[in-house]
Structure formats: structure tokens, C-alpha cells
Motif scaffolding. Sequence first.
Motif, PDB file in Angstrom:
ATOM      1  N   LEU A 306     -48.453  58.734  54.920  1.00 29.68           N
ATOM      2  CA  LEU A 306     -49.522  59.576  55.623  1.00 29.68           C
ATOM      3  C   LEU A 306     -49.842  60.816  54.826  1.00 29.68           C
ATOM      4  O   LEU A 306     -51.184  61.121  54.659  1.00 29.68           O
ATOM      5  CB  LEU A 306     -48.943  59.927  56.924  1.00 29.68           C
ATOM      6  CG  LEU A 306     -48.536  59.172  57.984  1.00 29.68           C
ATOM      7  CD1 LEU A 306     -47.664  59.445  59.094  1.00 29.68           C
ATOM      8  CD2 LEU A 306     -49.753  58.312  58.369  1.00 29.68           C
ATOM      9  N   VAL A 307     -49.231  61.291  53.957  1.00 30.34           N
ATOM     10  CA  VAL A 307     -49.543  62.813  53.432  1.00 30.34           C
ATOM     11  C   VAL A 307     -50.361  62.639  52.537  1.00 30.34           C
ATOM     12  O   VAL A 307     -51.548  63.566  52.674  1.00 30.34           O
ATOM     13  CB  VAL A 307     -48.253  63.385  53.023  1.00 30.34           C
ATOM     14  CG1 VAL A 307     -48.517  64.786  52.195  1.00 30.34           C
ATOM     15  CG2 VAL A 307     -47.376  63.977  54.254  1.00 30.34           C
ATOM     16  N   PRO A 308     -50.289  61.774  51.177  1.00 25.23           N
ATOM     17  CA  PRO A 308     -51.169  61.774  50.286  1.00 25.23           C
ATOM     18  C   PRO A 308     -52.601  61.302  50.869  1.00 25.23           C
ATOM     19  O   PRO A 308     -53.569  61.916  50.377  1.00 25.23           O
ATOM     20  CB  PRO A 308     -50.788  60.603  49.264  1.00 25.23           C
ATOM     21  CG  PRO A 308     -49.328  60.746  49.571  1.00 25.23           C
ATOM     22  CD  PRO A 308     -49.392  60.900  51.108  1.00 25.23           C
ATOM     23  N   GLY A 309     -52.739  60.470  51.790  1.00 25.93           N
ATOM     24  CA  GLY A 309     -54.025  59.984  52.304  1.00 25.93           C
ATOM     25  C   GLY A 309     -54.651  60.922  53.272  1.00 25.93           C
ATOM     26  O   GLY A 309     -55.820  61.136  52.936  1.00 25.93           O
ATOM     27  N   ALA A 310     -53.724  61.627  54.089  1.00 28.05           N
ATOM     28  CA  ALA A 310     -54.428  62.803  54.679  1.00 28.05           C
ATOM     29  C   ALA A 310     -55.124  63.861  53.825  1.00 28.05           C
ATOM     30  O   ALA A 310     -56.014  64.510  54.049  1.00 28.05           O
ATOM     31  CB  ALA A 310     -53.504  63.305  55.573  1.00 28.05           C
ATOM     32  N   LEU A 311     -54.454  64.310  52.674  1.00 31.58           N
ATOM     33  CA  LEU A 311     -54.845  65.367  51.682  1.00 31.58           C
ATOM     34  C   LEU A 311     -56.100  64.964  51.223  1.00 31.58           C
ATOM     35  O   LEU A 311     -57.014  65.518  50.814  1.00 31.58           O
ATOM     36  CB  LEU A 311     -53.773  65.578  50.700  1.00 31.58           C
ATOM     37  CG  LEU A 311     -52.429  66.221  51.188  1.00 31.58           C
ATOM     38  CD1 LEU A 311     -51.553  66.510  50.006  1.00 31.58           C
ATOM     39  CD2 LEU A 311     -52.833  67.806  51.548  1.00 31.58           C
ATOM     40  N   GLN A 312     -56.186  63.314  50.924  1.00 31.37           N
ATOM     41  CA  GLN A 312     -57.420  62.987  49.960  1.00 31.37           C
ATOM     42  C   GLN A 312     -58.625  63.063  50.982  1.00 31.37           C
ATOM     43  O   GLN A 312     -59.773  63.440  50.802  1.00 31.37           O
ATOM     44  CB  GLN A 312     -57.290  61.468  49.767  1.00 31.37           C
ATOM     45  CG  GLN A 312     -56.363  61.458  48.654  1.00 31.37           C
ATOM     46  CD  GLN A 312     -56.104  59.944  48.522  1.00 31.37           C
ATOM     47  OE1 GLN A 312     -56.201  58.887  48.986  1.00 31.37           O
ATOM     48  NE2 GLN A 312     -55.105  59.623  47.457  1.00 31.37           N
ATOM     49  N   VAL A 313     -58.301  62.966  52.393  1.00 31.91           N
ATOM     50  CA  VAL A 313     -59.613  63.008  53.394  1.00 31.91           C
ATOM     51  C   VAL A 313     -59.742  64.432  53.571  1.00 31.91           C
ATOM     52  O   VAL A 313     -60.996  64.865  53.925  1.00 31.91           O
ATOM     53  CB  VAL A 313     -59.118  62.490  54.518  1.00 31.91           C
ATOM     54  CG1 VAL A 313     -60.163  62.621  55.640  1.00 31.91           C
ATOM     55  CG2 VAL A 313     -58.720  60.957  54.453  1.00 31.91           C
TER      56      VAL A 313
END
Length: 405
Positions: A306-313
Motif C-alpha cells: 500500500l505505501v509505495p503505491g500511495a506515495l506514487q499517486v
Amino acid sequence: MIDTFVQLIFALPLIVMVMNFGVTLLLRIGAKSTFMEKNYALQPQVSVLLPCFNEGEHVFRTIESILASDYPMEKVEVIAVDDCSADDTFVWIERAAQRWNNVRAFKNPVNSGKHQTLSRALSHSSGEILICIDSDCIFDKRAIAELTACFNDDSIGAVGGRVGISNARENVLTQCQTVVYYYSFQIMKMLQNWTRNVICISGCLFAIRREHFEAIEEQVKHRNWFGVGVRDGEDRYMTHLLLLKGLKTYINISAQCWTAAPNNFKQLFMQQLRWRRSGLRDLFWTLRQFGRNLKILHPLSMVNLLVPGALQVLWPAMCIYGLATGWLAEHFFRDMQFYFGLWVVVGLLFNFYVRRRNPEQKVSPLLIGALGMWFIADSFLITLVALCTFDVGEWGTRGTSVRKV
């Protein structure tokens, strides 16, 4: 207050990277359970599934490296399937089939994508362990033996290997990717190894038990984005499907292969775009199946999903906000100096680490600093393009075929 909040958001990728580096390094050095016991007496029948597209003569060298492995060749078969290449790839895999009797060459009737090509290769295979690879990979002699030795544990569904860069010192682009690959496999995935929940086994070297591949084959073949078929990111999707079945996944860094990194900005952009689409699709699928993921996966795996993808968005949204308010212009040069210095330090530490282990992977720290800033800025554009092109998928950086389904 708002200024402090924005600064924190922009610093989050760095904070996450530092925390991830520290924890995973401690696990690699101090936790024996990070690495699993291997049984080299295991020598099951192995089928190497080799989907090919616009690879040319290099696919012959890939097959040659597989058959030079330190593993009983009577227990290895190579199933090579050409996906209607626009070059002479099929000629070269036919030549390999004529030279070695454990190589079989096939050609798809129409261009179908890597996921469909893997499925066809599976239908012609007989091995207990299937090793899915990219057609530009060169095997280390111990790669097959190292992969199969990890299937000593019945709960292991799939095992990956370490991917090295064969053209590390070609130019600044390949040098930067050398650092990224090395960090990804040697450090970042150690936390995932500790939980036995590796969330993405690279398609360059992906070993899976036959029964597990057969169980997820139809899902992989018919994956779609709102009804439009998806061609790329099959490695991450396959890994996630196995995890949701309660199986374990693992990276054996002693199983190595080599691949050529993109050496120009166009190829690098297409590679990063393909990876970003895959990661963001996985993020949205994880959110859609949140309860199921939370019930089955290790809590740290949920953080990794969840965290890497959320940061990318979040990153493009914050960049747009920063530009609109003038905040980014005020802090841009100061932050870029900091990031440049940070990447130079990373390059120096990397050289210190690899000088005895992998001296061929040494890089120029100043060039790493320069390109590191490009990665930070370019991630804004890549994320926006990825979010708008989930229904697009090609064979990576290898061009297109005139025939498609």
C-alpha cells in the motif's frame, strides 16, 4: 502549518527509503530466518518457459546459457515460443532446437502478449518446476540449482532470483539502473524474504511449482482493466495470486541472471512506465480486495503493497499543488541540491560494497547523483501517464508487431 505539511509529504519517499533500508539491512545481517534452508539434493524435472519477441540473435545466447547450467541436462527442457516477432527471432530459436534436442521451438499464430505466450509454453512443457524468464536473460551456471533447492519447503509456491545488469558501465542510464537493481534485490527484498511474502518476483527469473501455475493460469490469461485485456505486469500479478492462496514466495539472491538495462531515455521511460502501471494496478486491486489481503498476508506485506503505491499517486498531486502555490519554486533548488548529494553518497556506498563482491558493477557517483534527480522529477510524468494508460500494454522496450489480438 500547511508549509510544514507539504514539506513532510515531499520528504515521505526519502523517509520511507531510509527506514526500509535500515530495517532490511538489519534483517539481512542479523536475522538468520531471512534466508531459508536449501536442499541441493533436490533435482526435479525443470521446464524453462521462454516467451520471445523481437529478441533476434540474443535469444540463442539465452538458450545457450541455460543449457550451460550446473544442473543435470537430462532434467531440463527449454520451451521457446515466438510471439510473431518482426525480426528473425524465430529463426534463432529454431536454430537452437536443431542444435539441442531438449529445446523446442513454437510460434504463436498472432501476436498475443507475454502472458498468453507463457500459457502456450506451459501447454508444451512437462517439468515439475517451471522457470519463467525473459528472452534477454543470461543464466549464471548455478541459477537453476539454486532455484530448485528452495522448493524443499512444501509451502513455497514460487522462488525468484537476483537480476544483474550486463551493460552496467555503458552510460549514465545503465549505471543508475545498476544501483537500483542491486539495492532492490540485495536489500529491499530482504524484509519481504523475512516474512516469506515477496510481493513481486521478477519475470526475468520466476520459478513456480507446476500445479500452482496451472491453478492461476486462467486468471493470468484473462486479466483485464474494466474489460480491456492487460498484457504487462504478469510477474507481479502471478506473485500476488500465489500469496492470496496462502503460499510463500522467496528471493534466492544466489540464483542470478543478467539482463541488459535500457541505454536511452525512450527505452528507460517505457520500462519505468510499464513497471508503474503494474504497481498501480496492484495497488488498486489490493484496495478492492482489502479484507482478503488483510486476512491472508503478513501485516508488513500490506505495508509494502500500500505505501509505495500511495506515495506514487500522492506525488503528482503534491507537485501540482506546489507549482500552483509557488511552494515548489521556493524550495526546488535547495531540495535538488540535497537529493543530488544524497544520490552521490549512495553511489559511493554502493562502490564500497561491490568492489570485492561484484567489481564489474561499479558506477560513477557523480553521474548517479545527476540521474537520481531525473528519476525524482520524471516520476511525476510517469505516474500521470500510467494512470491514463492502464489498458495499454506492449512487450516492454522491444517494439510492436503488425499482428495483434
